[in-house]
Design a protein around this motif. Structure first.
Motif, short mmCIF file in Angstrom:
data_model
loop_
_atom_site.label_atom_id
_atom_site.label_comp_id
_atom_site.label_asym_id
_atom_site.label_seq_id
_atom_site.Cartn_x
_atom_site.Cartn_y
_atom_site.Cartn_z
N GLY A 48 0.79 -1.22 0.00
CA GLY A 48 0.00 0.00 0.00
C GLY A 48 0.82 1.27 0.00
N ILE A 49 2.13 1.15 -0.19
CA ILE A 49 3.02 2.31 -0.11
C ILE A 49 3.07 3.06 -1.44
N GLU A 54 5.19 1.71 -9.67
CA GLU A 54 6.23 2.48 -9.00
C GLU A 54 7.11 1.64 -8.09
N VAL A 55 6.76 0.36 -7.93
CA VAL A 55 7.42 -0.44 -6.91
C VAL A 55 8.92 -0.63 -7.18
N ARG A 192 10.30 -1.36 3.44
CA ARG A 192 8.92 -1.20 3.94
C ARG A 192 7.89 -1.90 3.06
N THR A 193 8.16 -1.99 1.76
CA THR A 193 7.19 -2.66 0.89
C THR A 193 7.13 -4.16 1.17
N GLN A 194 8.14 -4.69 1.83
CA GLN A 194 8.19 -6.13 2.09
C GLN A 194 7.71 -6.47 3.50
#
Length: 243
Positions: A48-49, A54-55, A192-194
């Motif tokens: 959700g970041i 964009e990841v 943070r995405t992980q």
């Protein structure tokens, strides 16, 4: 003599989850560590970041922050797409790795073992590409790629915290990382995405969690590295190796 370690992995976060404590330990001791990432993790979760498109950019930034936490000197991206490393043109990716190896001339290279630790196909592919590059780097061919270099020691990071006693017999290096566990977790937290991967470790049973934050495990390639070894220091007996 400057000590140099080269890490070759597939995605942002591989370095922190797999051997963040070892990296922090050796950079604190003055070892120059360079990290190669084959991809920017474009197929990873966003938590959700950011938007899915964009990841890759976000994970690149996460990796650079984690690298700073761990003391990594340089991060090199090879530019391949997440989940597509097995389909990379073999000569092109091996050439890239040979050039890097010959330029840095590390005493130690660390990558995934043949099983890729988690079985991820990108992990398995980077293992085989790395081995091919190490073999070619030592041959007196393609001088425009740099001066030939024979690697002293090749190690594969292993998830020893979940191994049985029998499986641990195949481990060559057990690195104590307890004093650097906080930095390892700090580096992991930069990804943070992980969040899902972090939660898996947070949910480990206590014995595994303590082991994960106190030791990291490696198997030494007994054939490809010129000076394989065993013990508690990956650089042991490499003090006189000339670059």
């Amino acid at each position: 003599m400057a000590k140099r370690m080269l890490l070759i992995f597939a995605h942002p976060d591989d370095e922190s989850f797999a051997l963040g404590g070892t990296i922090a330990k050796y950079t604190e001791k003055g070892v120059e560590v360079t990290l190669v990432a084959a991809t920017k993790g474009e197929a990873g979760k966003t938590a959700g970041i950011c938007k899915p498109e964009e990841v890759g950019l976000v994970r690149e930034q996460e990796l650079r922050r984690a690298a700073k936490v761990l003391g990594i000197s340089e991060v090199i991206f090879l530019g391949y797409r997440d989940k597509e490393v097995p389909f990379a043109p073999p000569l092109k990716i091996v050439e890239s790795l040979v050039r890097i190896i010959r330029d840095i001339r590390p005493q130690v290279i660390i990558t995934f073992g043949e099983d890729g630790a988690s079985g991820h196909r990108d992990h398995r592919a980077i293992h085989h590409f790395t081995k091919a590059a190490i073999k070619l780097a030592q041959e007196p061919v393609e001088p425009e790629w740099g001066k030939a270099y024979t690697l002293p020691r090749l190690c594969y990071v292993k998830p020893g915290w979940k191994f049985t006693k029998e499986q641990l017999q195949d481990v060559d290096y057990v690195i104590s990382i307890a004093p650097w566990a906080e930095r390892k977790w700090q580096a992991i937290s930069e990804h943070r995405t992980q969040m899902g991967s972090r939660q898996k470790f947070e949910n480990l049973e206590e014995r595994q969690k303590q082991d994960y934050l106190s030791r990291e495990y490696f198997r030494c390639d007994q054939e490809l590295g010129a000076l394989p070894g065993r013990g508690e220091d990956i650089f042991q007996d490499l003090e006189r190796v000339e670059s």
